[in-house]
Write an enzyme that holds these catalytic residues in place. Structure first.
Site, PDB file in Angstrom:
ATOM      1  N   THR A  92      -2.305  74.624 -20.406  1.00  6.15           N
ATOM      2  CA  THR A  92      -2.264  76.117 -20.727  1.00  6.15           C
ATOM      3  C   THR A  92      -2.782  76.687 -19.667  1.00  6.15           C
ATOM      4  OG1 THR A  92      -2.873  75.664 -23.020  1.00  6.15           O
ATOM      5  CG2 THR A  92      -3.687  77.619 -22.339  1.00  6.15           C
ATOM      6  N   GLU A 109     -13.107  76.327 -19.816  1.00  2.74           N
ATOM      7  CA  GLU A 109     -14.086  76.539 -20.857  1.00  2.74           C
ATOM      8  C   GLU A 109     -15.447  76.053 -20.827  1.00  2.74           C
ATOM      9  OE1 GLU A 109     -10.368  77.899 -24.110  1.00  2.74           O
ATOM     10  OE2 GLU A 109     -11.337  75.813 -23.950  1.00  2.74           O
ATOM     11  N   ASN A 166     -14.164  76.185 -28.670  1.00  2.00           N
ATOM     12  CA  ASN A 166     -12.958  75.849 -29.130  1.00  2.00           C
ATOM     13  C   ASN A 166     -13.174  75.534 -30.805  1.00  2.00           C
ATOM     14  OD1 ASN A 166     -10.655  75.340 -27.344  1.00  2.00           O
ATOM     15  ND2 ASN A 166     -12.353  74.626 -26.168  1.00  2.00           N
TER      16      ASN A 166
END
Length: 408
Positions: free
Chosen positions: A195, A281, A403
Site C-alpha cells: 500500500t 502506522e 487499523n
C-alpha cells in the site's frame, strides 16, 4: 550550475519533489472524498514524457492500475497523473473500472491532452465506490498554472503522519538533470509493492525501454525492500516520467553518464522507501537490517526481509529489548540455507552473537542502540558475497488502534 558531490555524483534536495524537474508542475485540492484534508492530487508535464510503471503483485489489482496500464500500452508515454486518496476504487466491479476511465477522460479534457497520456491512481478504503460527482467538480478546478507541490504531497496521503518527498540533481551531457519524487504509505506495506504510491519525475531524456527496465530493477532494491505489517495491497504502483526538458541527447545503459543517472534515481527511491517504513502506522522507529556474506544476493534479500518483517523482532525493537534470538529465528525460517556456526548478529556496534556463539554484551549499550530513531541490525553469514538491506519499523499498540477503526 548546481554543484554535484564528487563522491556520490548527485546533489540531494530534501525539500524537492515531483515538481522540481524542469517542465513539471504538481498540485492538489479538497474535493470532498475526505472530510477536510486535500484528497485529489495531480502532476502535469509540459510535454509528453517517456514513462514506466511497476505495479502491485496482489492478484486483485484495483481499477486505476488497469487504466494506467492501458494508457502506457498505447505509446509508452504519459503527460499527467491524477490521484485521489480516501477511497481505493478496488473490488468495485465494472462500475469502479468505468469510474477510473472517467477520471482519466475528465482530467485529459480539462488539460487538453489525449486520454492515453493520463495515468490514474487511487488509495484508501477498499470496496467503496468513488463519489464521482465530487471528483468531477474537483477536476474542473485543476489548472497547471495554479500549482502547489505541497498540496500534491498532502493530497495523496491516507494514514500517513508526514508527507514524503525529495529530489536530487546530477549532470548528464553537461546539463543539470533533476529527479524528484513523492510517495505515500503507512500501513498495508509489504515487499513486492504494497500500500504505497510513488510518483517519480525527471527532466532527463531516457530511452523508454531502458526506463522500464531500470525502474523495475531500482524498485527491487528500494520499495520492494520495505515492510510495515506484511500485507500487500491491491492498488499501488510506482510511476516514473522522463520529459527530456534538460536538453541533452537521450541516454541508455552504456552511456558515460548512465551511472550518475542511476545513482541519483536510486537515492530518490531509497529515500522515499525509508520514509514510508519510518512512517509505518503507529511506528516510533525505523529498523534497518543489513545482511552481508550470504551465498547470493537473492538469499541476502530474503533474509533481510524475513528479519525486518518479523512481528517478534518489531515488538522487541519497540520495547528496546535486545532479544537477539528472535533475529536468529527469523533468519532460520527465511528459507535460505544458513550455517549457524558462521552466523554473527549485532545491534549497531554491539555484537551479541559471533560465529554461532552467544557473547556477553553490555545490555545498556544495546538498549541505547534500540532506543534510537533508527535501529541498525547487522547480520553476517560468512558464506559468500551476497548482500542486501531492508527497512521496516517497530510495532506498537497504536498500530492496532489505527487499523481497528480505519473506516471510522
Amino acid at each position: 550550475m548546481t554543484r554535484i558531490n564528487e563522491k556520490t555524483r548527485f546533489h540531494p534536495m530534501p525539500d524537492g519533489g515531483p515538481a522540481s524537474p524542469e517542465g513539471f508542475a504538481a498540485g492538489g485540492l479538497h474535493c470532498g472524498i475526505k472530510r477536510k484534508r486535500p484528497d485529489l492530487g495531480w502532476i502535469y508535464s509540459e510535454v509528453p514524457a517517456a514513462a514506466a510503471a511497476v505495479y502491485t503483485t496482489n492478484r486483485f489489482q484495483a481499477a486505476p492500475l488497469r487504466v494506467t496500464q492501458d494508457s502506457l500500452a498505447v505509446e509508452g508515454k504519459l503527460q499527467a497523473v491524477l490521484v485521489n486518496s480516501g477511497i481505493a476504487n478496488a473490488c468495485t466491479g465494472e462500475k469502479g473500472l468505468a469510474d477510473a476511465y472517467a477520471m482519466r477522460r475528465l482530467f485529459a479534457e480539462r488539460i487538453g491532452i489525449p486520454n492515453h497520456l493520463v495515468a490514474v491512481a487511487s488509495t484508501g478504503v477498499i470496496g467503496e465506490p468513488l463519489p464521482m460527482a465530487n471528483i468531477q467538480i474537483g477536476i474542473s478546478k485543476i489548472h497547471p498554472a495554479a500549482a502547489d507541490p505541497d498540496l500534491f504531497n498532502r493530497a495523496i496521503l491516507t494514514t500517513d503522519t508526514v508527507t514524503k518527498h525529495v529530489a536530487a540533481r546530477t549532470t548528464i551531457g553537461g546539463r543539470t538533470v533533476t529527479i524528484g519524487g513523492a510517495a505515500k504509505g503507512s500501513g498495508m506495506i509489504h515487499p513486492n509493492m504494497a500500500t504505497m504510491l510513488a510518483f517519480l519525475t525527471t527532466d532527463a531524456a531516457v530511452e523508454g525501454a531502458a526506463l522500464q527496465n531500470e525502474l523495475k530493477a531500482v524498485t527491487e532494491e528500494t520499495f520492494n525492500m520495505i515492510t510495515v505489517d506484511g500485507d500487500t495491497s491491491t492498488n499501488d504502483m510506482v510511476i516514473l516520467m522522463a520529459n527530456g526538458r534538460a536538453g541533452h541527447a537521450p541516454i541508455a545503459p552504456g552511456h558515460a553518464d548512465w551511472p550518475a543517472f542511476m545513482e541519483t534515481l536510486k537515492f530518490v527511491c531509497r529515500t522515499l522507501a525509508k520514509a514510508i517504513a519510518r512512517d509505518g502506522e503507529g511506528a516510533t522507529k525505523l529498523i534497518e537490517v543489513d545482511v552481508q556474506g550470504a551465498p547470493s544476493h537473492e538469499a541476502a534479500k530474503a533474509i533481510a526481509k524475513s528479519v525486518v518483517g518479523s512481528n517478534l523482532v518489531k515488538t522487541a525493537v519497540c520495547g528496546a529489548d535486545a532479544n537477539w534470538g528472535r533475529i536468529v529465528c527469523a533468519v532460520g525460517y527465511s528459507g535460505c540455507p544458513v550455517d549457524l556456526n558462521k552466523l554473527t548478529v549485532a545491534f549497531g556496534s554491539v555484537t551479541v552473537l559471533k560465529n554461532g556463539t552467544p557473547l556477553p554484551f553490555d545490555e545498556a549499550a544495546a538498549e541505547t542502540v534500540l532506543s534510537g530513531e533508527t535501529v541498525p541490525i547487522h547480520i553476517k553469514l560468512g558464506d559468500g558475497e551476497g548482500c542486501a538491506v531492508a527497512w521496516g519499523c517497530d510495532m506498537t499498540a497504536d498500530y492496532v488502534k489505527i487499523n481497528a477503526s480505519y473506516r471510522t
